[in-house]
Motif scaffolding. Sequence first.
Motif, PDB file in Angstrom:
ATOM      1  N   PRO A 114       0.832  -1.206   0.000  1.00 53.33           N
ATOM      2  CA  PRO A 114       0.000   0.000   0.000  1.00 53.33           C
ATOM      3  C   PRO A 114       0.864   1.253   0.000  1.00 53.33           C
ATOM      4  N   GLU A 115       0.283   2.343  -0.459  1.00 60.66           N
ATOM      5  CA  GLU A 115       1.016   3.603  -0.539  1.00 60.66           C
ATOM      6  C   GLU A 115       1.583   4.053   0.808  1.00 60.66           C
ATOM      7  N   PRO A 116       0.845   3.946   1.936  1.00 60.28           N
ATOM      8  CA  PRO A 116       1.437   4.351   3.219  1.00 60.28           C
ATOM      9  C   PRO A 116       2.685   3.548   3.569  1.00 60.28           C
ATOM     10  N   ALA A 117       2.688   2.251   3.267  1.00 63.30           N
ATOM     11  CA  ALA A 117       3.863   1.421   3.566  1.00 63.30           C
ATOM     12  C   ALA A 117       5.060   1.865   2.743  1.00 63.30           C
ATOM     13  N   LEU A 142       5.124  -6.842   0.242  1.00 59.16           N
ATOM     14  CA  LEU A 142       4.558  -7.296   1.512  1.00 59.16           C
ATOM     15  C   LEU A 142       3.959  -8.674   1.301  1.00 59.16           C
ATOM     16  N   GLY A 143       4.156  -9.561   2.262  1.00 61.35           N
ATOM     17  CA  GLY A 143       3.618 -10.906   2.134  1.00 61.35           C
ATOM     18  C   GLY A 143       3.544 -11.597   3.469  1.00 61.35           C
ATOM     19  N   ALA A 144       3.416 -12.907   3.433  1.00 65.21           N
ATOM     20  CA  ALA A 144       3.336 -13.717   4.641  1.00 65.21           C
ATOM     21  C   ALA A 144       4.023 -15.051   4.377  1.00 65.21           C
ATOM     22  N   ALA A 145       4.510 -15.664   5.444  1.00 62.35           N
ATOM     23  CA  ALA A 145       5.196 -16.945   5.311  1.00 62.35           C
ATOM     24  C   ALA A 145       5.142 -17.678   6.637  1.00 62.35           C
ATOM     25  N   ARG A 194       2.778 -18.010  11.637  1.00 59.93           N
ATOM     26  CA  ARG A 194       2.886 -17.228  10.404  1.00 59.93           C
ATOM     27  C   ARG A 194       3.560 -15.892  10.696  1.00 59.93           C
ATOM     28  N   TYR A 195       4.336 -15.447   9.699  1.00 54.04           N
ATOM     29  CA  TYR A 195       5.079 -14.201   9.846  1.00 54.04           C
ATOM     30  C   TYR A 195       4.732 -13.235   8.719  1.00 54.04           C
ATOM     31  N   ARG A 196       4.638 -11.961   9.070  1.00 57.66           N
ATOM     32  CA  ARG A 196       4.444 -10.915   8.085  1.00 57.66           C
ATOM     33  C   ARG A 196       5.805 -10.587   7.472  1.00 57.66           C
ATOM     34  N   ILE A 197       5.877 -10.581   6.150  1.00 59.98           N
ATOM     35  CA  ILE A 197       7.133 -10.405   5.435  1.00 59.98           C
ATOM     36  C   ILE A 197       7.172  -9.021   4.785  1.00 59.98           C
TER      37      ILE A 197
END
Length: 332
Positions: free
Chosen positions: A23-26, A53-56, A169-172
């Motif tokens: 997203p633009e804010p990120a 941005l993703g997840a793993a 799960r982790y936010r990447i």
Amino acid sequence: MAEAAETEILRRMARGDGRPGAPEPALRVLGTAIARAAETELGLPVTLGQLDLGAATLADLPERLEERALMALIEAPDGRLGLAVLSPGLVAAVIEMQTTGRLSAADPAVRRPTRTDAVLCVPWIERVLRETDAMVEEGDGWNEWEAEYRYSSTIDDPRLLALLLDDQRYRIIRAVLTLGSGGAREGTLFLAMPEPAARQTGPGAAHVAATHAAAWEADLQAAVLGGTAEIGAVLARVERPLSEVLALAPGALIRLPSDALARVRVEGKGGRFLSHAKLGQYRGYLALRLSGGEVSSIVAQGDFALARAKAVETEDEEAEDKPAPAGAVAAG
């Protein structure tokens, strides 16, 4: 329209997380935070080229990391752990700016990061985290950022992640950076943080501390048990007048106590007493049978040990006729 939709689907498949992109804010928050940290800590112009941005899962994390990257654990105030990874190119740039004050024309040869590399890179990692926290707290619109993570320690083997991080799960966050004013160099910053739901139900600091303690105990045990220990067997110690000691020659007899063979003294380094033992033979070798009751607190596995010392027979006529040094004589 159909072509644009197909392109977007392919992008999602490539990322593997089904998200439409950063997203633009990120982009704004992390890009500004990284640039500020690089300028403040290193004096290095850095721009954000791409942000994914993703997840793993925990099992997927090692596959997401570049080879020979610098891996640093980051920790929340309650003890939950995440991961910050600097690509070899980014590590080289950070070190060059701190040692020479400028970037070389080309990327240096890729090598394994050292402890010194970690020491030099940690301040920049800390500054990126703090700058991002500050921008999020100012209401910059990126609500998914988890604040107050700070550097904890470095690791040199991705396989240790399975022992140190919680299975969840982790936010990447993967940021591709353009380094230097000319933009000839490139590096990657990779962040992995537990997803918020997992954080609320995770085992927390107690589990992390127990995991660290277990890993440290296992490493210590492996190091200690892999070492060597010197032991010696003393039949007896006798004292004689100095005149007799000076008169000793090959063939001289030294009388030992009658129980010397049954009361051999087993000593460690420095003469520390370990146990008594009996002297005998085993398959053609001199052997010691330790007294089980006396060594139960020293030897954890059994009460029998063999000190393999092949008997050497020396004829008296081949020995040199030299007086023994002054002092007590140990026959053993």
